[in-house]
Design an enzyme around this catalytic site. Structure first.
Site, short mmCIF file in Angstrom:
data_model
loop_
_atom_site.label_atom_id
_atom_site.label_comp_id
_atom_site.label_asym_id
_atom_site.label_seq_id
_atom_site.Cartn_x
_atom_site.Cartn_y
_atom_site.Cartn_z
N LYS A 141 0.88 -1.30 -0.03
CA LYS A 141 -0.02 -0.11 0.08
C LYS A 141 0.86 1.13 -0.24
CE LYS A 141 -1.92 1.55 3.86
NZ LYS A 141 -1.24 2.71 4.20
N ASP A 190 -6.08 1.44 1.35
CA ASP A 190 -5.97 1.64 2.79
C ASP A 190 -7.45 1.42 3.31
OD1 ASP A 190 -7.42 3.65 1.70
OD2 ASP A 190 -6.09 5.26 2.24
#
Length: 236
Positions: free
Chosen positions: A157, A176
């Site tokens: 991420k 996220d």
């Protein structure tokens, strides 16, 4: 049935299309309102790569190192203070740590250490950050894998986020929690995973890609659009 409706039905399957379609329509309306603002923001990201200094690239890296389980707005404010006080480029671990603590960034001990280690690797030695990134600038997925290996504290991420923020990886998913919540709402995934292995991350990224294609919203726009839907403004 319009082409986009047909594509969405094929993407979701008959059983899930009915529940997700109103949310997709809402998203499409919001996209019409936010598209120009999103495109402007993406141009700003690309400008960081084309015109930015190593210090500007490192600013974005430090920002992304701060973001796990912390507010993006808080992290941006924190890294700006570090830069304004010249601690981002020269501060000791303890000095960086105190600023992170003062802003309430979670896990400040680890994150301050990651920032100092990344600075040592990319700003105070050769080759420069830009020169190292240039090796894989045309291969965002490979660059993401390299960053994960080379930068302590960067997961899929965070590496995706950094690459997008410097204008190199608009096709990468930044999974996220706010994105995952919206993917559930839109019927792209059934629930938020308890953990995201590499395999699961890439599976969800592929589904997000397919969804973006089905609804006609570029992947690079979708993250900023979902952020704007949740917060009311486009950020990064």
């Amino acid at each position: 049935m319009s082409g986009s409706q047909r594509d969405l039905r094929e993407f979701n399957g008959e059983s899930r299309e009915a529940t997700s379609e109103p949310h997709v329509k809402e998203l499409s309306v919001l996209y019409g309102k936010r598209r120009a603002e999103i495109e402007t923001r993406l141009v700003e990201f690309r400008d960081i790569w084309h015109r930015g200094t190593d210090e500007e690239l490192f600013f974005e890296l430090a920002f992304c190192l701060c973001t796990p389980q912390s507010s993006a707005l808080v992290c941006d404010k924190t890294v700006r203070e570090l830069r304004e006080r010249d601690l981002l480029h020269q501060g000791s671990h303890e000095e960086v740590l105190q600023v992170l603590k003062s802003h309430g960034v979670r896990f400040p001990e680890n994150k301050s250490r990651w920032i100092v280690q990344a600075r040592r690797k990319f700003l105070t030695s050769e080759p420069s950050l830009r020169r190292q990134l240039e090796e894989l600038a045309d291969e965002p997925s490979a660059l993401r894998d390299w960053l994960q290996q080379e930068v302590l504290g960067l997961g899929l991420k965070e590496a995706s986020h950094f690459i997008r923020n410097i204008g190199l990886g608009e096709e990468l998913a930044i999974l996220d929690r706010h994105i995952l919540n919206n993917l559930v709402r839109l019927g792209i995934i059934e629930s938020i995973p308890k953990s995201l292995s590499r395999t699961r991350y890439l599976e969800i990224e592929k589904r997000m890609w397919d969804f973006c294609r089905a609804v006609g919203i570029p992947m690079g726009h979708m993250d900023l659009l979902l952020w704007a839907r949740q917060t009311g403004f486009v950020f990064k």
